[in-house]
Design a protein around this motif. Structure first.
Motif: not given
Length: 2028
Positions: A349-371
């Motif tokens: 979450y960023r500022n209480a809103e769920a984070i969705l991947p886009d051209q700037h943001i990616s979520i990585q790792g087996q458990h999505n533990d890296t942003l």
């Protein structure tokens, strides 16, 4: 130098720490994730998040919807607290009351949200809890469970259990589990008398419930397999918590419980506790996960239960980095680390809103533990949260990220400086920016390149600070100039410059032309190098600059041009540097100016769809060429049909045209112009408008009260239309619309619809939807909202009361949409009034409300339940819950008697039913049994909180009737059941009379008294307690108590172990079964005097003169005098230089000082001081040493003078007998009579030299010579004068002196014999014996030195005697005689016991011989008989008795004593045993064991035990019901009475009682039966009777026959076993005898010379028979055929079994009873006589004594060789085939003198005599007395030796001697020994060895040979004796000419003739060595036959007997190496 400068700069730099944000967010309670509350209470919930400064707190539903206020239901306060109000069931809304919520906190730093919080409301629902009746066997475990309905199980918990209305306290047999169950262990019959209830509490409403009362049925034990009563299931538990796994089983025998984990027994861990309730695991860990199984087993079967346990670690989340501030365009990485359960999911979450991947943001790792965020923008700032969730549990962490403009800035720089050529310098530049900048360097605008001159470096710190440096190690002039550092990153750049001047001739570097941008600033640098110079000037067009405000000249010569203009600033600039006065250097640079584009501003008007638009972009100035482009929303516009845009561009103008505008043309349009100078842009927005229109129009709608409703209204247009809702109340024509207030409850949805989350009645009416966007006219549409009300209960009583038997009405009011139906329920059952006449229901309508009335007629106890009314219509249902309680008077209590005493009783009661009204009080009534209730006594108003009471002031031994009432506010109960009880006896009320004290000793007082008055005894006086205490100073005033049994009217008791001469106060108390009465008046008495126990203090000694000393001291402590001090005694004795003590003297004095006169001069004295009283001398002080002063010495003890030549003489002398000081020198005087010299000549000699050579004398003249000694006090008396005349030829003279020489043993002694003469004399030494003098020859011990001195090494007692030295030459001879006295340790004392008491033993002794040195003291050792923990006591040499105090009463002690002299400790005395007075307790036969018995208790009479004289310390009880297995144990002190509690009713018990004191334990057993619950007794247990008389008769007839048959068989078996045991013991004895007899076959080293030294002994040995075994056959003497040859494979390897020497100690009763006079051979020592011992004391433990060894020998009569024979031996009684023999055999014995080292080794043996004769005698007499079957011989020491080992011939003191001593065996009958074989080369030494032969009239009779004579030569005729058995050679013994000193015995003793002497002499050819021994060696010399050769003897093999010998075996042994070799054996 530059490195030092760099480090200095680093140390001075500032470190800037910047927080990521100036604000802060936090969580106050992040773990809050579930809230459950009661609907009747409500809940207030603060927001778990917060911030600093104050953050905005908001609540949301988990769906993201805002929280809205609902009047009287929900409200959010301004501080963020969520309030949920109490509500009725009809107002329940799952959207509000059972939903997930979260709270957010927002401030400038960002916005964070809490984890979802589940908020759930719980209704007040009717429920009942109950407990089921249980069954259990006596001794098992009973399990009660509280049964709670499933609907409320989650909220209701058990808080306590009651037993008969009394709360159960866990402990003893009752246990409460963590899950609410009640366990009763060891169930008893009385447990069935109680009822059990559980009490529950609702967690959220606080409401409590009490269950029904359950009963326990207790059955007698019945054999059965286990059954599981309570078990566990698997599940998940968080780590760190505790868990209880129940496992309870029933069955008989009681099952055992076994726990397994994963199939294995539980590991040892303190966290795991096995309890009655099951297995408890605390502090759970991950490794505790697994499958747990509980197995219950008894002898009839087993059961098991198992479950899988998963231990889960709570989730813990860590997000990194924390609080980061960085720049735009940075790349960010966030890592979410999760600890705990491996199964989880992660959300970002960023500022209480769920984070969705886009051209700037990616979520990585087996458990999505890296942003990862790449090219971060400003909007990416905020609070980032990572949530990890697993099965409803969530954990989170957050980080605050601040992205800002990261343009670099220089934070640390360098300054201008001047350096010399070659002087290093360093420049540092630090910059900060985001992202961290990189730094480059220039010198005069030229890049600084890293080379050998410039060293550059750069690094970035953790806080983003970039540090760069340039180091110039050896600068030249060219290295000077302007240095510039430039920091750049993606956001921009920053720079700093300063001049560095290097000294040297100035010059200017060539400067390149430059370009400037118009309108901006530019710098022109004069690139001058060298220093110093005077100034720098700039000129343009011949004019010096600056000439206007835009020009600035800096001190370092740099010119700045501000706002550059093309015409004015373009041109050539001249730099002029003045280097000397009137001398300048110049350099020019050309500056070109370029002009950037300038766009003329324009605007874009708004338009509508379909219109045409034209936009022009004009560049008004700028250098050509200029390029113009267009962008829309940041993207390049491509003209064409697709975009609908056309672009036309000319040189400085461009236009954009749209022919038909649509909505897609909305956006921002940018014109961009660029040339060589710069790029500029202009941006404006194009707006295309659309008027609003309805997509969905509003329609009339119905909504239900309390539910959510949506009023649809959807519009479209551009700009997006704004929708506004208005409301007009009422259902008629709308009067006036008002805007709808938008709150959390009412919101406008994104499509324009109106959402009412919770519809209220006020929401009904007209609604208007109106839309507008500024384009065209507004649009609107109205609708009507109708609100429907569901049925709900608006009024009802929660609780109400009713009296039993009265009519009760219950009312319930409902409202809602009509029609409404109301239904009544009782519990879960619908009430049908038509079918149940007790109920009637009435309905009444008032307006929109409906009132229903339920009437009960009459109310009964069963109506105390929940009633509910239900209101139902088409839109919903409401319920009202009413709890009715019917009250009545209570039931009577159940009364029982718990305890009855003499004047009181304890009652307990159980209140079964309280009438649904609190009990207010109790009344108890009681009366005498014979009286009516009119004469009763009453105890009123007993508190209702009590369930027991004590009735006091009763009369002892009276019968009472008792009953009881209970009260509540309704009334009084009926009376309880009437009970009858009897009071007990009371303690005596009077003290004993006529108490008299009489002191008896210093530690005892006798007490006499008479019994108390008869009327005050209150029963039979059982005994008395005597209390005594010391009344002196320092006592604690506490009485010590002793008890005694009453014997009559007059009593006497003696108090022991009191303090000496102390006053004691004594009181006496009488006691009976009930207790102890008052004590008598204290009477005082004082114990008698005793000797002081402490010596005088501060003893000091001062030497006054050479013969006088002063001794002073202080009085001992008063408490240690133990009497009246009579005076002091000073004991003193002298200590001579040789270690001997002088005569002990003493002086008495009454003062603390005494003068000692007449002391020896310059002498050491030992001084002790003691105090004495009337009782005798006290303890001596520690020995104090003092030395008298020096004085004039005495004359020399002797003087000699002999001529040594014609002109010289030699003088020798002896030191003075009394030197009286340290001899400093000797003065020799020489005078010649008639010489005319008035004074003699004086010569001085060294004090160490005792001879002097006087020269230059006259020939033929006589001289008088004398001498004197000199000390520091002066010259002493002169010696006698001797006359001498010098001569050329001198007869032999000895200068040394004779006399007595005293020395300790084992030392080296030198006897000097210095001689002179001409010719030189020769010296010889002889040693005198009784009738001759033997020459002293040199050997390993004796050595004659070249100067004539005789050196003796390791002297022993036998070395004592007169030694004569003779010096001889041709002219004469001279002799001196030296008496050598060797001191040895003292002999053992004779120790006896004189007196004993309960705590002391007094010993007396007679010292033995002192060994030639005065005894210095005694060491007394004592221990308890059954232990080996010896304690030492050191006793003065003058003492002859000693008392051991503070011993244990009635205990056997072992005591031994040893004397000590200057040589060392002597032999230890015989161990004696003594027992202190006292015996174990005994229970009196006339005393009852039990005082009273009821149904559950029994009183034990401990007063029946008599102490036996020793205080009773412990009383141990074991009891059990008859017929059961397990005993219950109880330990108590020796108090008068003990109670056994919690017994089973009407049960027979077995009782065992044991009382112990220090003397032992006494036992008493009994049986008793408890009474029934009503006090009645039960019959005794009868044995089962037979059913048929004929079987009974047959059994009575057959029993004797069967018993007789069994008896005969047992007798046969016993006789056979007895015979086998006898035979086995005989075999063992034979094996032992053969091992021992092998000592007679030892090799001999050297022959013996000289007569025997020491006494001879006469030994009588009883009859012994032999079994002779030949190799061809066996000749048996006697009847027993049990002899078996011994074959031990261990003896087969190079071992001659005949070559052993063993010393054995044994003790047996047969030896004591049946042996004749024995010789204590351990007492024999030089200078003493052997003592005949009449008996030997029995003992069961080892005794420390000297072990003695004896060797039997006789001279051989023939040298003939005997053939090989095989012999075995055994003892035999005189049988019918035995040869008649005399009663005893007599032999002569000669003692070896080798006792010194044996005494020193302190070998431990058992008894006082350790001879082989005693061994044979013990076995013989045991067999004669038929005691052999009971014999247990304890052979405590075995010593096996090889006579030819190296240790026996080299004289070493190595403790690893071949004579080996092993410790005492751990069990009787075992002898452990070590055997070492002889060397092969020693076998030839066995020739000519004397062997023993019996003295008999008939030499052919061998039937009575003793054990040690069983050798082959004894069985042959005298003429055939050719192979005598070699005897053990005595070590270090000097046996001289045994035949010369024949010992004439009495009777048949035979004397050796002279003709047989040589054989004996040859037989001892090896005894002249100087080997050392571990044990003393003694030799028995027996006259008899001569010795022969042993070469032909056969050595025993593995299958031969121990006494066999063969030449082949000898040959094998001779091939072995000479090294010693040993084996260990165990003989039983």
């Amino acid at each position: 130098m530059w490195l030092v400068t760099l480090l200095l700069l680093y140390s001075l730099q500032e470190v800037h720490s910047e927080d990521a944000a100036s604000t802060r967010l936090y969580f106050a309670n992040a773990s809050l994730q579930r809230v459950t509350y009661s609907s009747s209470v409500g809940v207030s919930l603060p927001c778990p998040a917060g911030g600093t400064p104050s953050a905005v707190l908001r609540w949301y539903l988990a769906t993201g919807d805002d929280i809205y206020d609902v009047p009287h239901i929900r409200h959010v306060y301004a501080n963020g607290t969520l309030q949920l109000y109490p509500f009725s069931p009809s107002a329940y809304n799952s959207y509000i009351h059972d939903n997930d919520y979260f709270c957010t906190a927002e401030n400038q730093a960002g916005k964070i949200r809490s984890p979802n919080i589940r908020i759930k409301a719980v209704f007040r629902e009717p429920y009942t809890v109950r407990v089921a009746d249980q069954r259990s066997m006596r001794g098992n475990v009973a399990v009660f469970k509280c049964l709670i309905p499933t609907a409320v199980q989650e909220y209701v918990s058990v808080v306590s259990w009651e037993r008969d209305t009394v709360s159960i306290v866990p402990g003893n047999r009752f246990s409460l589990t963590s899950f609410g169950a009640l366990y009763i262990s060891d169930v008893q019959k009385e447990d069935a008398l109680s009822t059990y209830r559980c009490i529950t509490r609702h967690k959220y409403s606080g409401e409590t419930r009490q269950s029904n009362g359950a009963r326990l049925s207790v059955m007698d034990p019945n054999e059965s397999s286990p059954s599981i009563l309570d078990s566990f299931q698997g599940g998940e538990v968080y780590a760190g918590q505790s868990i209880e796994l129940p496992c309870i089983a029933g069955g008989y025998p009681v099952p055992t419980v076994r726990w397994l984990k994963d199939g294995r027994p539980l590991p040892s861990d303190a966290r795991w506790t096995r309890r009655l309730t099951g297995l408890t695991i605390s502090d759970l860990r991950q490794e505790d996960s697994g499958n747990y199984a509980c197995e219950v087993t008894n002898s009839f079967g087993s059961k098991d239960v198992s479950g899988q346990l998963h231990i889960i670690d709570p989730l813990r989340v860590t997000l990194s980095p924390k609080n980061l501030k960085t720049g735009i365009s940075s790349t960010l990485f966030f890592t979410c680390t999760v600890e705990g359960s491996p199964e989880y999911s992660i959300n970002w979450y960023r500022n209480a809103e769920a984070i969705l991947p886009d051209q700037h943001i990616s979520i990585q790792g087996q458990h999505n533990d890296t942003l990862q965020i790449t090219a971060a923008q400003k909007f990416h700032s905020g609070a980032y949260q990572c949530f990890a969730s697993r099965k409803g549990h969530t954990s989170q962490d957050f980080s605050i990220i601040l992205l800002e403009d990261g343009t670099p800035r220089i934070v640390t720089s360098f300054s201008e400086r001047v350096v010399n050529p070659g002087e290093p310098f360093s420049l540092v530049c630090e910059a900060k920016g985001a992202p961290p900048p990189s730094i480059t360097w220039t010198l005069d605008d030229e890049p600084v390149v890293r080379d050998s001159t410039y060293k550059t470096g750069q690094y970035t710190q953790s806080d983003g600070l970039t540090v760069s440096h340039v180091n110039v190690s050896s600068p030249l002039i060219r290295d000077g100039g302007v240095y510039r550092c430039v920091a750049r990153n993606s956001a921009g750049s920053a720079e700093y410059q300063a001049r560095i001047n290097v000294r040297g001739p100035p010059r200017i570097r060539p400067m390149r032309d430059m370009t400037a941008v118009a309108g901006r600033n530019t710098y022109i640098t004069c690139r001058v190098i060298g220093y110093p110079y005077y100034s720098i000037k700039w000129l343009k067009d011949g004019m010096q600059l600056p000439d206007n405000h835009r020009q600035v000249l800096f001190d370092n010569g740099t010119l700045r041009l501000t706002d550059v203009q093309k015409g004015a600033d373009e041109g050539t600039y001249l730099c002029s540097v003045l280097i000397q006065p009137q001398v300048s250097i110049n350099q020019t640079v050309h500056v070109a100016v370029k002009v950037p584009p300038l766009i003329q501003p324009f605007d874009i008007p708004s338009t509508s769809v379909g219109k045409l638009i034209y936009i022009a972009c004009v560049v008004s100035s700028g250098d050509m060429p200029i390029r113009i482009t267009w962008h829309k929303d940041g993207q390049l516009i491509v003209p064409g049909p697709t975009s609908g845009v056309a672009i036309e561009t000319k040189d400085f103008m461009s236009s954009l045209q749209i022919s038909k505008v649509t909505l897609k043309h909305n956006g921002n349009y940018t014109c961009i112009a660029s040339n060589a100078a710069a790029t500029v842009s202009w941006e404006r927005q194009l707006i295309v408008t659309v008027p609003p229109g309805f997509v969905v129009q509003p329609n009339n709608q119905d909504c239900i009260y309390g539910k959510a409703g949506v009023l649809n209204c959807s519009v479209e247009g551009y700009p997006p239309p704004k929708v506004m809702w208005k409301h007009a109340k009422g259902v008629g024509n709308p009067q006036q619309y008002h805007p709808v207030p938008l709150t959390g409850r009412i919101q406008i949805m994104s499509n324009g619809s109106l959402l009412i989350r919770h519809v209220l009645e006020d929401d009904r009416g007209y609604y208007l939807c109106q839309a507008s966007n500024g384009v065209g006219s507004d649009i609107s549409k109205s609708m009507i909202l109708t609100v429907k009300i569901p049925a709900m209960i608006t009024s009802h009583p929660n609780t109400t009361m009713a009296r039993k038997g009265q009519t009760k009405e219950l009312n319930c009011t409902a409202r809602g949409e009509q029609p409404i139906i109301i239904r009544w329920e009782r519990g879960d059952t619908v009430i049908d009034a038509e079918r149940n006449p007790r109920y009637s229901i009435g309905i009444n309508k008032k307006g929109d409300e409906v009132i229903s009335t339920l009437k009960l007629k009459p109310a009964d106890r069963g109506d105390s339940v929940f009633f509910s009314c239900h209101a139902i219509n088409s839109y919903g249902e409401g319920r009202g819950l009413i709890q009715l309680t019917v009250q009545e008077p209570p039931d009577p209590p159940e009364l029982e008697v718990r305890e009855v005493k003499d004047r009181s009783m304890n009652l307990r009661w159980i209140q079964r039913f309280d009438g649904n009204s609190i009990i207010t009080s109790y009344d108890i009534e009681y009366k005498n049994k014979s009286d009516s209730w009119d004469h009763m006594y009453t105890t009123r108003n007993i508190s209702p909180t009590n369930n027991q009471a004590n009735i006091v002031e009763l009369h002892p031994a009276c019968v009472y009737s008792i009953r009881m009432y209970s009260y509540n506010k309704i009334g009084r109960s009926l009376p309880s059941k009437e009970l009858t009880i009897s009071t007990e006896e009371a303690p005596p009320d009077g003290p004993p009379m006529d108490v008299i004290l009489q002191p008896m000793t210093s530690q005892s007082i006798r007490v006499t008294w008479r019994a108390p008055k008869k009327e005050l005894q209150n029963g039979v006086i059982r005994g008395y307690q005597i209390g005594y205490r010391e009344n002196g100073p320092g006592s604690n005033g506490q009485y010590s108590i002793v008890e005694m049994k009453a014997t009559g009217d007059s009593e006497v008791y003696t108090l022991d172990n009191l303090k000496k001469f102390a006053q004691y106060g004594v009181v006496v108390q009488a006691f009976n079964r009930a207790g102890t009465g008052p004590s008598s008046t204290e009477i005082n008495a004082t114990t008698l005097e005793d000797v002081p126990s402490r010596p005088p203090q501060n003893v000091r000694a001062i030497s006054v003169t050479s013969d006088q000393a002063v001794i002073t001291w202080a009085e001992p402590p008063r408490l240690t005098l133990h009497g009246v001090l009579k005076g002091y005694r000073v004991v003193f004795w002298s200590l001579f230089p040789d270690g001997e003590w002088g005569e002990m003297q003493n002086i008495t004095s009454t003062r603390e000082q005494v003068e000692l006169r007449g002391l020896d001069k310059f002498t050491n004295y030992s001084v002790q001081v003691l105090a004495y009283t009337q009782a005798g001398d006290g303890v001596r002080s520690d020995v104090l040493y003092i030395q008298t002063r020096e004085d004039l010495p005495g004359p020399p003890a002797g003087i000699k003078a002999v001529p040594s030549s014609l002109s010289s003489v030699v003088v020798s002398w002896l030191p003075p007998h009394k030197p009286n000081g340290v001899i400093r020198k000797y003065t020799i005087y020489c005078s010649s009579p008639g010489s005319g010299q008035p004074a003699p000549s004086e010569y001085e000699a060294n004090p160490e030299t005792l001879f002097y050579h006087i020269t230059h004398l006259s020939r033929g003249k006589q001289y008088h010579i004398w001498a004197a000694a000199v000390t520091t006090a002066g010259r002493g008396n002169v010696s006698s004068k001797v006359t001498v005349e010098p001569a050329g030829k001198v007869p032999a003279k000895i200068l040394s002196f004779g006399g007595t020489v005293t020395t300790p043993w084992m030392k080296e002694v030198r006897l000097p014999c210095k001689s002179v003469g001409e010719p030189a004399p020769s010296a010889k030494w002889t040693k005198d014996s009784e009738d001759s003098a033997a020459p002293v020859t040199a050997d390993g011990q004796r050595q004659i030195l070249p100067n004539g001195t005789l050196a003796l090494r390791s002297v022993k007692a036998e070395d004592s005697g007169y030694y004569t030295c003779t010096a001889t030459n041709t002219l004469g001879f001279d002799t001196i005689v030296v008496n050598l006295v060797v001191q040895v340790p003292p002999d053992q004392p004779r120790l006896t016991v004189s007196t004993t008491s309960t705590s002391s033993i007094t010993l007396a002794w007679i010292p033995g011989d002192n060994g030639g040195s005065s005894i210095r003291g005694f060491v007394l050792q004592y221990s308890v008989d059954n232990t080996e923990e010896w304690r030492d006591v050191f006793i003065s040499s003058s003492e002859r008795s000693f008392r051991l105090d503070n011993l244990r009463c009635g205990t056997w002690y072992k005591v031994k004593l040893a004397a000590k002299n200057s040589v060392g400790s002597g032999r230890i005395s015989e161990i004696i045993e003594a027992k202190t007075h006292g015996r174990e307790p005994v229970f009196s036969k006339d005393q009852p064991l039990l005082t009273h018995i009821n149904s559950t208790h029994a009183g034990l009479n401990l007063q029946g035990w008599t102490s036996g004289g020793c205080p009773i310390t412990d009383v141990m009880l074991d009891f059990r019901p008859k017929g059961t297995w397990a005993w219950q144990s109880l330990k108590a002190n020796s108090s008068a009475q003990l109670f056994l509690g919690e017994l089973q009713e009407a049960t027979w018990y077995e009782l065992k009682m044991k009382a112990c004191n220090s003397a032992g334990c006494g036992n008493q057993s009994s049986q008793f039966a408890t009474t029934d619950y009503d006090g009645s007794t039960i019959p005794p247990i009868k044995s089962a009777r037979g059913q048929r008389d004929d079987v009974k008769k047959l059994f009575s007839i057959g029993s004797p026959v069967i018993l007789l048959t069994i008896g005969v068989a047992l007798l046969f078996v016993v006789r056979k076993k007895r015979k086998e045991k006898r035979l086995k013991r005989l075999r063992d004895a034979k094996s032992l005898a053969e091992m021992l007899i092998s000592k007679n076959n030892r090799s001999i080293d050297t022959p013996v010379k000289g007569p025997p030294q020491g006494p001879r002994l006469h030994i009588d040995i009883p009859r012994v028979q032999l079994l002779i075994e030949d190799k061809e056959g066996i000749k048996q003497i006697g009847e027993d055929k049990a002899a078996v040859p011994v074959t031990d494979t261990e003896f087969s390897q190079s071992v001659n079994p005949q070559n052993f020497c063993t010393g054995v100690s044994l003790h047996h009763q047969a030896l004591i009873q049946n042996s004749g006079p024995l010789i204590d051979m351990s007492d024999i020592r030089p200078g003493t006589n052997p003592v005949s011992r009449k008996s030997i004391k029995s003992a069961h433990s080892s005794r420390n004594r000297y072990s003695s060894q004896w060797t039997l020998s006789r001279p051989s009569q023939s040298q003939s060789t005997a053939s090989a024979r095989t012999l075995t031996s055994d003892w035999r009684t005189m049988g019918s085939h035995a040869v008649a023999a005399a009663e005893s055999d007599s032999y002569s014995a000669s003692l070896s003198q080798d006792t010194d080292k044996g005494r020193n080794s302190m070998v431990s043996t058992e008894s006082a005599s350790s001879t082989y004769e005693e061994l044979a005698r013990a076995y013989e007499h045991a067999k004669l007395e038929e005691h052999l079957q009971h014999a247990k011989f304890t052979i405590t020491e075995c010593f096996i030796s090889d006579s030819s080992s190296d240790q026996m011939t080299t004289g070493t003191n190595d403790p690893a001697d071949s004579m080996t001593s092993l410790s005492t065996p751990s069990e009787p009958g075992i002898c452990r020994f070590t055997a070492s074989p002889p060397k092969p080369q020693d076998y030839d030494r066995g020739k000519n060895v004397a062997v023993p032969i019996p003295h008999r009239a008939n030499k052919s009779e061998f039937c009575n040979l003793p054990l040690y004579m069983k050798t082959d030569p004894f069985l042959r005729k005298q003429g055939e004796l050719h192979d005598p058995c070699p005897a053990v050679p005595p070590r270090e013994a000097s046996v001289r000419g045994l035949t010369q000193r024949a010992y004439h015995t009495q009777g048949r003793h035979k004397t050796l003739d002279s003709g047989k002497q040589q054989a004996l002499t040859l037989g001892h050819s090896g005894l002249g060595g100087s080997g050392t021994a571990t044990l003393p060696q003694r030799t028995l010399a027996v006259p008899g036959s001569g010795s022969g050769s042993a070469i032909g003897g056969k050595m025993g093999g593995s299958r031969d007997s121990l006494l066999e010998g063969s030449s082949s075996a000898l040959g094998r042994l001779q091939k072995q190496s000479a090294g010693a070799y040993s084996k260990s054996y165990t003989l039983v």
